[in-house]
Design a protein around this motif. Structure first.
Motif, PDB file in Angstrom:
ATOM      1  N   GLY A  43       0.654  -1.215  -0.093  1.00 44.48           N
ATOM      2  CA  GLY A  43      -0.146   0.035  -0.064  1.00 44.48           C
ATOM      3  C   GLY A  43       0.693   1.222   0.119  1.00 44.48           C
ATOM      4  O   GLY A  43       2.011   1.143   0.269  1.00 44.48           O
ATOM      5  N   ILE A  44       0.497   2.397  -0.274  1.00 43.63           N
ATOM      6  CA  ILE A  44       0.753   3.625  -0.477  1.00 43.63           C
ATOM      7  C   ILE A  44       1.517   3.838   0.865  1.00 43.63           C
ATOM      8  O   ILE A  44       1.035   3.546   2.266  1.00 43.63           O
ATOM      9  CB  ILE A  44      -0.110   4.942  -0.647  1.00 43.63           C
ATOM     10  N   GLY A  45       2.800   4.253   1.046  1.00 44.73           N
ATOM     11  CA  GLY A  45       3.588   4.631   2.226  1.00 44.73           C
ATOM     12  C   GLY A  45       4.092   3.368   2.840  1.00 44.73           C
ATOM     13  O   GLY A  45       4.728   3.282   3.998  1.00 44.73           O
ATOM     14  N   ALA A  46       3.954   2.079   2.691  1.00 42.48           N
ATOM     15  CA  ALA A  46       4.242   1.021   3.310  1.00 42.48           C
ATOM     16  C   ALA A  46       5.727   0.895   3.256  1.00 42.48           C
ATOM     17  O   ALA A  46       6.359   0.176   4.373  1.00 42.48           O
ATOM     18  CB  ALA A  46       3.552  -0.445   2.578  1.00 42.48           C
ATOM     19  N   GLY A  47       6.405   1.380   2.174  1.00 41.97           N
ATOM     20  CA  GLY A  47       7.797   1.149   2.315  1.00 41.97           C
ATOM     21  C   GLY A  47       8.534   0.349   1.122  1.00 41.97           C
ATOM     22  O   GLY A  47       9.483   0.006   1.302  1.00 41.97           O
ATOM     23  N   SER A  88       9.564   1.785  -1.724  1.00 48.11           N
ATOM     24  CA  SER A  88      10.670   2.416  -2.245  1.00 48.11           C
ATOM     25  C   SER A  88      12.100   1.986  -1.408  1.00 48.11           C
ATOM     26  O   SER A  88      13.001   2.052  -1.967  1.00 48.11           O
ATOM     27  CB  SER A  88      10.620   3.979  -2.500  1.00 48.11           C
ATOM     28  N   THR A  89      11.800   2.164   0.098  1.00 48.97           N
ATOM     29  CA  THR A  89      12.699   1.930   0.794  1.00 48.97           C
ATOM     30  C   THR A  89      13.287   0.615   0.647  1.00 48.97           C
ATOM     31  O   THR A  89      14.431   0.087   0.668  1.00 48.97           O
ATOM     32  CB  THR A  89      11.818   2.275   2.270  1.00 48.97           C
ATOM     33  N   ARG A 136       2.995   8.313   7.694  1.00 47.73           N
ATOM     34  CA  ARG A 136       4.294   8.469   6.826  1.00 47.73           C
ATOM     35  C   ARG A 136       3.933   9.370   5.555  1.00 47.73           C
ATOM     36  O   ARG A 136       4.550  10.098   5.226  1.00 47.73           O
ATOM     37  CB  ARG A 136       4.661   6.975   6.279  1.00 47.73           C
ATOM     38  N   ALA A 181       9.059  -0.812  12.022  1.00 47.24           N
ATOM     39  CA  ALA A 181      10.018  -0.312  13.076  1.00 47.24           C
ATOM     40  C   ALA A 181      11.030   0.554  12.171  1.00 47.24           C
ATOM     41  O   ALA A 181      10.649   1.094  11.387  1.00 47.24           O
ATOM     42  CB  ALA A 181      10.477  -1.458  13.722  1.00 47.24           C
ATOM     43  N   ASP A 182      11.986   0.439  12.838  1.00 50.08           N
ATOM     44  CA  ASP A 182      13.219   1.168  12.275  1.00 50.08           C
ATOM     45  C   ASP A 182      13.428   0.872  10.815  1.00 50.08           C
ATOM     46  O   ASP A 182      13.614  -0.436  10.912  1.00 50.08           O
ATOM     47  CB  ASP A 182      14.250   1.098  13.364  1.00 50.08           C
ATOM     48  N   PRO A 183      13.909   1.360   9.975  1.00 46.20           N
ATOM     49  CA  PRO A 183      14.135   1.003   8.664  1.00 46.20           C
ATOM     50  C   PRO A 183      15.516  -0.105   8.580  1.00 46.20           C
ATOM     51  O   PRO A 183      15.677  -1.107   7.785  1.00 46.20           O
ATOM     52  CB  PRO A 183      14.224   2.058   7.725  1.00 46.20           C
TER      53      PRO A 183
END
Ligand code: ADP
Length: 198
Positions: A9-13, A15-16, A139, A176-178
């Motif tokens: 979903g949007i903002g789930a991560g 791209s990260t 986020r 949590a923390d990336p």
């Protein structure tokens, strides 16, 4: 070439997580970036969209007025379907072309709307990045300045979290923390390398 889809979903991560695979030498192709490129003047989607929607969706420089187009398709579901009918097939065709030219044993396709567009079978394996909705909203509000209700409306238009998780072969929980994702990405990277070699 093993093709791993990355969605969430949007903002789930997404791209990260995609950046972490790229840092391990994996080729990552991003459907949103492809769509953006295909809508540049002279590109195939641009031409088809101007034919369908007229020159009213162009800006003063002859490029696509993306905000005007967004407003139009937001207001008219029929226009949205028409736009998607033009852009989605061209994006998947371009992704297929990029996969053919990719190096390495596997590649990653970051496709936010993979399930919404009914293309689960476009990839061999599906990795879902997941987090609670409240975290997604926080986020995206921080990143984009959208109002929480606007983010909720975007989330409501996407497949539900449970549908996405049901379709997943692998899940990364990004709540949590990336930095804590690195070990999970390492484990998946090893698994995909083994699967690709098999
Ligand atoms: P997506 O691509 O799924 O929309 P992003 O990877 O762009 O999501 O992440 C959305 C925003 O949240 C970005 O600004 C990103 O830097 C931030 N972010 C991602 N993961 C975390 C995390 N674990 N903790 C804090 N912020 C995060």
């Amino acid at each position: 070439m093993l093709v791993v889809g990355l969605t969430g979903g949007i903002g789930a991560g997404k791209s990260t997580v995609a950046r972490m695979f790229a840092a391990r030498g994996i080729e990552v192709f991003d459907a949103d970036a492809v769509a953006h490129r295909l809508l540049e003047p002279g590109q195939p989607a641009f031409k088809a969209v101007v034919r369908a929607f007229g020159s009213g969706i162009l800006d003063a420089d002859g490029g696509l007025d993306r905000a005007a187009l967004r407003r139009r398709v937001f207001a008219e579901p029929k226009s949205r379907r028409r736009l998607e009918g033009i852009v989605h097939p061209l994006v998947y065709a371009e992704l297929a072309r990029l996969v053919l030219g990719a190096a390495g044993s596997y590649c990653l396709l970051c496709v936010p709307l993979l399930l919404e567009t009914g293309r689960r079978r476009f990839v061999d394996r599906l990795l879902v990045v997941d987090c609670p909705e409240t975290v997604q909203i926080e986020r995206v509000v921080r990143r984009s300045g959208l109002q929480p209700e606007e983010v909720r409306a975007i989330i409501a238009a996407q497949v539900s979290r449970s549908e996405r998780l049901a379709a997943a072969d692998d899940v990364i929980v990004n709540a949590a923390d990336p930095a804590s994702l690195e070990a999970e990405v390492d484990a998946l990277h090893r698994r995909y390398s083994v699967l690709a070699a098999a």
